[in-house]
Design a protein around this motif. Structure first.
Motif, short mmCIF file in Angstrom:
data_model
loop_
_atom_site.label_atom_id
_atom_site.label_comp_id
_atom_site.label_asym_id
_atom_site.label_seq_id
_atom_site.Cartn_x
_atom_site.Cartn_y
_atom_site.Cartn_z
N UNK A 1 0.86 -1.18 0.00
CA UNK A 1 0.00 0.00 0.00
C UNK A 1 0.90 1.24 0.00
N UNK A 2 0.66 2.13 -0.96
CA UNK A 2 1.51 3.30 -1.16
C UNK A 2 0.76 4.58 -0.87
N UNK A 3 1.46 5.58 -0.31
CA UNK A 3 0.83 6.89 -0.18
C UNK A 3 0.46 7.41 -1.56
N UNK A 4 -0.68 8.06 -1.67
CA UNK A 4 -1.15 8.57 -2.96
C UNK A 4 -0.12 9.48 -3.62
N UNK A 5 0.65 10.21 -2.83
CA UNK A 5 1.67 11.12 -3.38
C UNK A 5 2.78 10.38 -4.11
N UNK A 6 2.93 9.08 -3.86
CA UNK A 6 4.00 8.29 -4.48
C UNK A 6 3.55 7.63 -5.78
N UNK A 7 2.30 7.84 -6.16
CA UNK A 7 1.76 7.29 -7.40
C UNK A 7 1.90 8.35 -8.49
N UNK A 8 2.67 8.02 -9.53
CA UNK A 8 2.91 8.97 -10.61
C UNK A 8 1.88 8.86 -11.72
N UNK A 9 1.25 7.70 -11.86
CA UNK A 9 0.19 7.51 -12.85
C UNK A 9 -1.04 8.29 -12.39
N UNK A 10 -1.84 8.72 -13.33
CA UNK A 10 -3.09 9.41 -13.00
C UNK A 10 -4.21 8.38 -12.90
N UNK A 11 -4.61 8.00 -11.69
CA UNK A 11 -5.69 7.01 -11.56
C UNK A 11 -7.01 7.55 -12.11
N UNK A 12 -7.73 6.67 -12.79
CA UNK A 12 -9.03 7.00 -13.36
C UNK A 12 -10.08 6.28 -12.52
N UNK A 13 -10.99 7.00 -11.87
CA UNK A 13 -11.97 6.33 -11.00
C UNK A 13 -12.77 5.28 -11.75
N UNK A 14 -13.08 4.21 -11.04
CA UNK A 14 -13.86 3.09 -11.58
C UNK A 14 -15.14 2.97 -10.76
N UNK A 15 -16.15 2.38 -11.34
CA UNK A 15 -17.38 2.09 -10.61
C UNK A 15 -17.26 0.81 -9.77
#
Length: 109
Positions: free
Chosen positions: A27-41
Motif C-alpha cells: 500500500x503506497x501513499x497517494x503522493x507516491x503514485x505517478x500515474x493518474x488514476x481514473x476512477x472506476x465504478x
C-alpha cells in the motif's frame, strides 16, 4: 510499480500487508503514485478491511482496468489502510528494493 516499462509509482514508504493465501500487498501513499488514476465504478467488500474503491491507470498501451484499490472508510481493525493505494501485483509489474517480482496467479489475475 510499472506497466510495459512505464513507471506508475515509486515509494520508499509502503505499507506491507500480509493476507491469507494472497501475495504480500504493498500500500503506497497517494503522493507516491505517478500515474493518474481514473476512477472506476467497481467496488468490492472484504470481511476484514471493508469496502474497496478501484481505479484504472492510463498507460501508453491503453487503460489497465481496476489496477489499483483503496479503502476510504475501512473497518476499525484495518484503520491503518485508510487512503493508501494498492496495485494488483497480478496486473502490473512490481519491484521491491530493485528486485522484480513475478506476477502471482490469484482469482484477480
Amino acid at each position: 510499480m510499472s506497466w510495459g516499462g512505464q513507471p506508475l509509482a515509486e515509494s520508499t514508504r509502503p505499507r506491507r500487508v500480509f493476507e491469507t493465501l494472497l501475495p504480500v500487498r504493498w500500500y503506497l501513499p497517494a503522493e507516491d503514485v505517478t500515474a493518474a488514476p481514473v476512477p472506476s465504478d467497481t467496488r468490492t467488500w472484504c470481511a476484514y478491511e471493508g469496502e474497496a474503491s478501484y481505479w484504472s491507470v492510463e498507460t501508453g498501451d491503453g487503460l489497465v482496468r481496476d489496477a489499483v484499490w483503496s479503502y476510504r472508510d475501512p473497518l476499525p481493525d484495518a484503520a491503518q489502510l485508510r487512503d493508501p493505494l494498492c496495485f494488483f501485483d497480478e496486473r502490473v509489474d512490481v519491484a521491491v528494493d530493485g528486485v522484480s517480482r513475478s506476477r502471482p496467479v490469484t482469482p484477480w489475475s
